[in-house]
Design a protein around this motif. Structure first.
Motif, PDB file in Angstrom:
ATOM      1  N   LYS A   9      -1.116  38.192  -9.162  1.00  0.00           N
ATOM      2  CA  LYS A   9      -2.019  38.741  -8.158  1.00  0.00           C
ATOM      3  C   LYS A   9      -3.073  37.686  -7.839  1.00  0.00           C
ATOM      4  N   VAL A  10      -3.610  37.731  -6.625  1.00  0.00           N
ATOM      5  CA  VAL A  10      -4.571  36.724  -6.183  1.00  0.00           C
ATOM      6  C   VAL A  10      -5.889  37.379  -5.778  1.00  0.00           C
ATOM      7  N   PRO A  11      -6.963  37.040  -6.485  1.00  0.00           N
ATOM      8  CA  PRO A  11      -8.279  37.560  -6.093  1.00  0.00           C
ATOM      9  C   PRO A  11      -8.972  36.639  -5.087  1.00  0.00           C
ATOM     10  N   PHE A  12      -8.280  35.581  -4.648  1.00  0.00           N
ATOM     11  CA  PHE A  12      -8.873  34.585  -3.759  1.00  0.00           C
ATOM     12  C   PHE A  12      -8.455  34.807  -2.313  1.00  0.00           C
ATOM     13  N   THR A  13      -9.143  34.133  -1.406  1.00  0.00           N
ATOM     14  CA  THR A  13      -8.780  34.189   0.007  1.00  0.00           C
ATOM     15  C   THR A  13      -7.711  33.135   0.300  1.00  0.00           C
ATOM     16  N   GLU A  14      -7.101  33.269   1.468  1.00  0.00           N
ATOM     17  CA  GLU A  14      -6.117  32.273   1.884  1.00  0.00           C
ATOM     18  C   GLU A  14      -6.772  30.894   2.007  1.00  0.00           C
ATOM     19  N   ALA A  15      -8.009  30.862   2.454  1.00  0.00           N
ATOM     20  CA  ALA A  15      -8.734  29.583   2.555  1.00  0.00           C
ATOM     21  C   ALA A  15      -8.894  28.943   1.175  1.00  0.00           C
ATOM     22  N   ASN A  16      -9.190  29.750   0.154  1.00  0.00           N
ATOM     23  CA  ASN A  16      -9.295  29.231  -1.216  1.00  0.00           C
ATOM     24  C   ASN A  16      -7.963  28.637  -1.669  1.00  0.00           C
ATOM     25  N   LEU A  17      -6.865  29.314  -1.333  1.00  0.00           N
ATOM     26  CA  LEU A  17      -5.538  28.836  -1.726  1.00  0.00           C
ATOM     27  C   LEU A  17      -5.201  27.526  -1.026  1.00  0.00           C
TER      28      LEU A  17
END
Length: 102
Positions: A9-17
């Protein structure tokens, strides 16, 4: 260096990725090769270069990410697909009309 694939699961935004993909190797020697992200499900598949499985686990633990699974993989690249994408990008850029200011 081995390549690992994991999912979590990802708690980050697409920009963070996107930023992660541009980052140098971390203190564990882990480098992001590619990320596959499902925004609606907030799930990320990470393709990572890492010295070993322990480094991948530490990389995720540092940011409190618990992987559903991690496995070492072999990266087989579809060269035809990549060449086709490059050709299409070149065709798009060469067909763009540039008008000089008058």
């Amino acid at each position: 260096m081995p390549i690992f694939l994991d999912v979590h699961k990802v708690p980050f935004t697409e920009a963070n990725l996107r930023e992660l993909c541009q980052s140098p190797p971390d203190e564990f020697g882990v480098l992001h090769v590619n990320l596959f992200y499902n925004k609606e499900a907030k799930i990320c598949f990470c393709l990572l270069h890492a010295p070993d499985l322990d480094a991948v686990e530490k990389h995720h633990k540092k940011v409190n990410i618990e992987c559903e699974w991690i496995t070492e993989v072999t990266n087989i690249v579809n060269e035809g697909y990549i060449e086709n994408q490059i050709r299409r990008a070149n065709e798009k850029s060469s067909s763009a009309t540039i008008t000089a200011p008058q």
